[in-house]
Scaffold this motif. Structure first.
Motif: not given
Length: 164
Positions: A118-121, A124-132
């Motif tokens: 969540l915070f990492g998204s 700047p420069g981060v387009l998306a993050t995802g977890i599973s």
């Protein structure tokens, strides 16, 4: 060079990738965290293992499924992907700054990986993050918003936009 996907297309592609990794990894899937960026050098990451580059010519989902088991030395941390969802780095400790204004849905059972994504998204420069993970389910974040959430044990067609 692949053209970067539109944000909604990238989110959908990331959901599909997370689902495929989960499916391919099998019953001892350890969970996964992904960061999509064109500028990994700007991320607050450090390699958890001596090497963070893989020499494996299989597709992204196959490689990530192979390493997403507690017995594999590269399963832990976040993996960094290019905007075309190619593996850039694996097994990275990811430590984005806390964003006090971020909306956190405390009705869910979540952990450190969720908050880092969540915070990492928002970086700047981060387009998306995802977890599973098997117990949590799946979540994809874009610019500090949980765009997709699917609880564990929900079939793929039930993926829906998270409430704002």
């Amino acid at each position: 060079m692949m053209k970067a996907a539109a944000p909604q297309d990238l989110i959908e592609q990331l959901v599909n990738l997370l689902e495929e990794v989960n499916l391919r990894a099998g019953t001892d899937f350890s969970g996964i965290g992904l960061i999509v960026t064109a500028s990994p050098e700007s991320l607050p990451i450090i390699a958890l293992r001596p090497t963070s580059n893989l020499i494996d010519d299989a597709g992204t989902a196959t490689v990530l499924a192979r390493i997403s088991h507690r017995s594999h030395e590269l399963h832990d941390g976040f993996h960094v992907l290019t905007p075309g969802l190619q593996i850039e780095k694996v097994a990275q400790y990811f430590s984005p700054p806390i964003v006090p204004a971020a909306r956190i849905d405390r009705q869910k059972r979540f952990g450190g990986r969720y908050l880092a994504a969540l915070f990492g998204s928002m970086l700047p420069g981060v387009l998306a993050t995802g977890i599973s993970s098997r117990d949590f389910g799946l979540a994809v974040f874009h610019r500090g918003e949980e765009e997709i959430y699917r609880a564990a044990n929900v079939s793929p067609p039930a993926v829906e936009k998270a409430p704002k």
